[in-house]
Write a protein that holds these residues in place. Structure first.
Motif, short mmCIF file in Angstrom:
data_model
loop_
_atom_site.label_atom_id
_atom_site.label_comp_id
_atom_site.label_asym_id
_atom_site.label_seq_id
_atom_site.Cartn_x
_atom_site.Cartn_y
_atom_site.Cartn_z
N TYR A 10 46.93 11.28 70.76
CA TYR A 10 47.30 12.69 70.61
C TYR A 10 46.70 13.53 71.72
O TYR A 10 47.38 14.31 72.38
N VAL A 11 45.41 13.36 71.95
CA VAL A 11 44.72 14.18 72.93
C VAL A 11 45.07 13.73 74.36
O VAL A 11 45.43 14.55 75.21
N GLY A 12 44.97 12.43 74.61
CA GLY A 12 45.17 11.92 75.97
C GLY A 12 46.58 12.17 76.49
O GLY A 12 46.76 12.61 77.64
N ILE A 29 46.06 6.07 80.78
CA ILE A 29 45.71 4.66 80.63
C ILE A 29 45.42 4.35 79.17
O ILE A 29 44.73 5.12 78.49
N ASP A 30 45.98 3.24 78.69
CA ASP A 30 45.69 2.85 77.30
C ASP A 30 45.68 1.33 77.20
O ASP A 30 46.49 0.66 77.84
N ILE A 31 44.76 0.81 76.38
CA ILE A 31 44.71 -0.65 76.23
C ILE A 31 45.81 -1.17 75.31
O ILE A 31 46.05 -2.37 75.25
N LYS A 34 51.75 -2.22 74.13
CA LYS A 34 53.06 -1.82 73.59
C LYS A 34 53.30 -0.33 73.75
O LYS A 34 54.39 0.12 74.06
N LYS A 35 52.24 0.45 73.50
CA LYS A 35 52.34 1.91 73.64
C LYS A 35 52.70 2.26 75.09
O LYS A 35 53.58 3.08 75.33
N VAL A 36 52.04 1.61 76.02
CA VAL A 36 52.29 1.90 77.44
C VAL A 36 53.72 1.52 77.82
O VAL A 36 54.43 2.28 78.49
N GLY A 85 39.49 7.37 70.75
CA GLY A 85 39.09 7.74 69.40
C GLY A 85 37.59 7.60 69.17
O GLY A 85 36.90 6.80 69.82
N THR A 86 37.08 8.42 68.24
CA THR A 86 35.68 8.30 67.80
C THR A 86 35.70 8.27 66.26
O THR A 86 35.30 9.25 65.62
N PRO A 87 36.22 7.18 65.70
CA PRO A 87 36.37 7.12 64.24
C PRO A 87 35.02 7.05 63.53
O PRO A 87 33.99 6.85 64.18
N LYS A 157 45.55 21.81 68.40
CA LYS A 157 45.97 21.59 67.02
C LYS A 157 47.22 20.73 67.04
O LYS A 157 48.18 21.07 67.74
N GLU A 158 47.22 19.63 66.30
CA GLU A 158 48.44 18.84 66.22
C GLU A 158 49.54 19.73 65.67
O GLU A 158 49.32 20.54 64.78
N GLY A 159 50.75 19.60 66.22
CA GLY A 159 51.86 20.45 65.79
C GLY A 159 52.03 21.64 66.74
O GLY A 159 53.10 22.23 66.82
N PRO A 268 37.76 15.47 58.41
CA PRO A 268 36.96 14.58 57.55
C PRO A 268 35.92 13.79 58.34
O PRO A 268 34.74 13.75 57.97
N LYS A 269 36.35 13.20 59.46
CA LYS A 269 35.38 12.37 60.21
C LYS A 269 34.33 13.23 60.92
O LYS A 269 33.18 12.83 61.03
N ASP A 270 34.72 14.41 61.39
CA ASP A 270 33.76 15.23 62.13
C ASP A 270 32.71 15.84 61.20
O ASP A 270 31.54 15.95 61.58
N1 NAD Z 1 44.04 14.45 67.27
C1 NAD Z 1 43.55 15.67 67.37
O1 NAD Z 1 44.14 16.64 66.89
C2 NAD Z 1 42.26 15.92 68.11
C3 NAD Z 1 41.93 17.23 68.47
C4 NAD Z 1 40.74 17.46 69.14
C5 NAD Z 1 39.89 16.41 69.44
N2 NAD Z 1 40.24 15.14 69.08
C6 NAD Z 1 39.32 14.06 69.44
O2 NAD Z 1 39.86 13.39 70.57
C7 NAD Z 1 39.58 11.99 70.52
C8 NAD Z 1 40.89 11.21 70.56
O3 NAD Z 1 41.64 11.54 69.41
P1 NAD Z 1 43.18 11.12 69.25
O4 NAD Z 1 43.66 11.72 67.98
O5 NAD Z 1 43.90 11.40 70.52
O6 NAD Z 1 43.02 9.54 69.09
P2 NAD Z 1 44.17 8.42 69.01
O7 NAD Z 1 43.68 7.41 68.05
O8 NAD Z 1 45.48 9.09 68.77
O9 NAD Z 1 44.21 7.83 70.49
C9 NAD Z 1 43.17 7.10 71.05
C10 NAD Z 1 43.78 6.13 72.05
O10 NAD Z 1 42.75 5.51 72.80
C11 NAD Z 1 43.16 4.18 73.08
N3 NAD Z 1 41.98 3.39 73.49
C12 NAD Z 1 40.96 2.92 72.74
N4 NAD Z 1 40.07 2.27 73.50
C13 NAD Z 1 40.52 2.33 74.77
C14 NAD Z 1 40.04 1.86 76.02
N5 NAD Z 1 38.89 1.17 76.13
N6 NAD Z 1 40.76 2.09 77.13
C15 NAD Z 1 41.93 2.78 77.06
N7 NAD Z 1 42.44 3.26 75.89
C16 NAD Z 1 41.74 3.04 74.77
C17 NAD Z 1 43.80 3.73 71.80
O11 NAD Z 1 44.64 2.61 72.01
C18 NAD Z 1 44.58 4.99 71.41
O12 NAD Z 1 45.89 4.99 71.92
C19 NAD Z 1 38.78 11.79 69.23
O13 NAD Z 1 37.41 11.83 69.54
C20 NAD Z 1 39.17 12.99 68.38
O14 NAD Z 1 38.18 13.32 67.45
C21 NAD Z 1 41.41 14.87 68.44
#
Ligand code: NAD
Length: 466
Positions: A10-12, A29-31, A34-36, A85-87, A157-159, A268-270
């Motif tokens: 979402y963010v990247g 860049i993403d690992i 399939k997504k790429v 992600g930071t789950p 904000k998503e959306g 929730p996670k934060d």
């Molecule tokens: N989603 C939101 O609305 C939002 C808003 C603000 C901040 N954030 C924060 O931003 C961060 C990312 O959130 P998100 O929702 O985009 O996560 P996401 O799960 O949608 O995306 C994370 C991506 O990182 C990839 N990834 C994981 N390890 C990797 C690596 N070593 N190299 C390359 N790619 C890798 C995953 O395959 C995945 O596609 C989190 O810390 C989240 O808390 C999210």
């Protein structure tokens, strides 16, 4: 500028698309191979309004590319965004393994002075860890290359993510380096053209700012849900109370909507991660404990209202559900209150038909296969289809298209007459006049006799014990 965005979620993806739109060259860049591959074909991994056009245009123009490793990159980046992600870890703290894995990759491939920008939400002092990991890799490579690590938390904000990225309220940057500060100013200049939106501060301040922002918003939601519960028990109507307090400019109207709890990938996670951070410093975050506890209870509220109405055995009950995503405007179902609701009613024997404008494929992928195989859960193509012969309609996500439906048609289609309005979208008096039984959140008309309330209180206690 040449930009590498590592993590294309979402963010990247939004960050990459917006920076490429401003004329930068961006490698996302993403690992996830399939997504790429899909992104290269123009298939979006998520639903986000406006994203597809932006991605396709910049990809076709050659400003945006999709790679599976930093190793594949032909152009040396000036900045690296960490957006993985930071789950939650098992104990609720932020799991930094993905962030630190990216730091290692950066250390392996960095070739010139660059700024490593942490956009992921990370606990205070993570920048120090990222710096150490990169340094360790450089040491192994026997190289001395200057770099800076900067905290630049994301507030989209998503959306509404594209708009938030293009016209941010503020851009928070935590840095201790003048060189990085100059580069970040240049990088964000196209987004802060009309007035200065950049707020510079220390790295730890910026890391904490992100958690404090999410925790504050979660607190507002939990506070209002607590007031709604109190309204239900005292005969007050929370919607009047909401208007009464929101009109106070010190309080404001945003984030004081009562509902079925906050969900999504962040709040929730934060909140959990901030609690764990406090505990690591031997500090008891009493407000945050309460925010989390109220939310855990509130996420169960719709299921409890169904049990209060129909009893514990739901095997003869057909439930229509509108909305599955954790909020409107996204297909994201992470921690959606819909999941807990479905678990609760399906485990008690109910059959459910559900519709969501965008989250159907995510639901098909993420929810238990057995629900679909045993036809305990059926996803329909249109919102009207869920209503046929239903005993109750439950509104979980307040998508615009659910706001003003034709209630006469709904009445004719349903077998029963109960509407559980999980987001207080409807007018109880209007629905009652049409012959519906209206159940809202903290509304005066909520027909909860005292004995049912007692069972809810007991169930709440069970939740607290868990
Ligand atoms: N989603 C939101 O609305 C939002 C808003 C603000 C901040 N954030 C924060 O931003 C961060 C990312 O959130 P998100 O929702 O985009 O996560 P996401 O799960 O949608 O995306 C994370 C991506 O990182 C990839 N990834 C994981 N390890 C990797 C690596 N070593 N190299 C390359 N790619 C890798 C995953 O395959 C995945 O596609 C989190 O810390 C989240 O808390 C999210």
């Amino acid at each position: 500028m040449n930009i590498a965005v590592i993590g294309t979620g979402y963010v990247g993806l939004v960050t990459g698309a917006c920076f490429s739109e401003m004329g930068n060259h961006v490698a996302c860049i993403d690992i996830d191979v399939k997504k790429v591959e899909k992104l290269r074909k123009g298939i979006m991994p998520i639903y986000e309004p406006g994203l597809e056009d932006l991605v396709k245009r910049n990809y076709q123009d050659g400003r945006l590319e999709f790679l599976t490793s930093l190793h594949e990159q032909s152009i040396e980046p000036d900045v690296y965004f960490i957006a993985v992600g930071t789950p939650s870890d098992e104990d609720g703290s932020a799991d930094l393994q993905y962030v630190l894995a990216v730091a290692k990759e950066v250390g392996k491939y960095i070739t010139k002075y660059s700024v490593v920008i942490d956009k992921s939400t990370v606990p205070v002092a993570t920048a120090d860890k990222v710096r150490q990991v990169i340094r360790a890799e450089l040491k192994q490579r026997k190289l001395q290359i200057d770099f800076d690590v900067v905290s630049n938390p994301e507030f989209l904000k998503e959306g509404a993510a594209i708009d938030d990225c293009m016209r941010p309220d503020r851009v928070v940057v935590g840095t201790d380096s003048e060189r990085a500060r100059t580069l970040l100013k240049e990088l964000y200049a196209p987004f802060t053209h009309n007035y200065e939106r950049m707020i510079f501060m220390g790295i730890r301040d910026a890391e904490m700012t992100k958690y404090a922002a999410n925790a504050m918003l979660a607190t507002k939601i939990s506070f209002m849900n607590e007031i709604a519960n109190l309204c239900e028990r005292t005969g007050a109507d929370v919607e009047n109370v909401r208007r009464g307090i929101g009109s106070d400019s010190r309080i404001g109207f945003s984030f004081i909507y009562p509902g079925c709890g906050y969900g999504g990938s962040c709040f929730p996670k934060d909140v959990k991660a901030l609690i764990r951070l406090a505990e690591q410093y031997d500090f008891e975050p009493k407000v945050l404990y309460a925010v989390e506890a109220r939310n855990e209870l509130q996420k169960n509220i719709l299921g409890q209202k169904i049990l209060a109405k129909f009893g514990g055995d739901l095997s003869q009950i057909k439930i229509a559900v509108w909305g599955l995503s954790f909020k409107p405007g996204t297909d994201d179902m992470r921690e959606s209150p819909a999941i807990l609701f479905l678990e609760k009613v399906i485990s008690r024997g109910a059959t459910v038909k559900a519709y969501d404008p965008e989250a159907m494929s995510v639901a098909k992928r993420e929810l238990p296969v057995s629900w679909f195989n045993e036809e305990k859960l059926v996803l329909t193509q249109h919102q009207e289809e869920v209503l046929k012969d239903a005993d109750v309609l439950v509104l979980i996500t307040e998508w615009k298209q659910f706001r003003n439906p034709d209630f006469t048609k709904i009445k004719a289609s349903m077998r029963g007459n109960v509407i559980v309005d999980g987001r207080n979208q409807y007018d109880p008096a209007q629905l009652q006049a049409l012959g519906f039984e209206y159940v809202g959140i903290g509304r005066r008309t909520t027909p909860l006799p005292y004995n049912k309330m007692t069972s809810i209180v007991q169930e709440e206690e069970v939740c607290i014990a868990e």
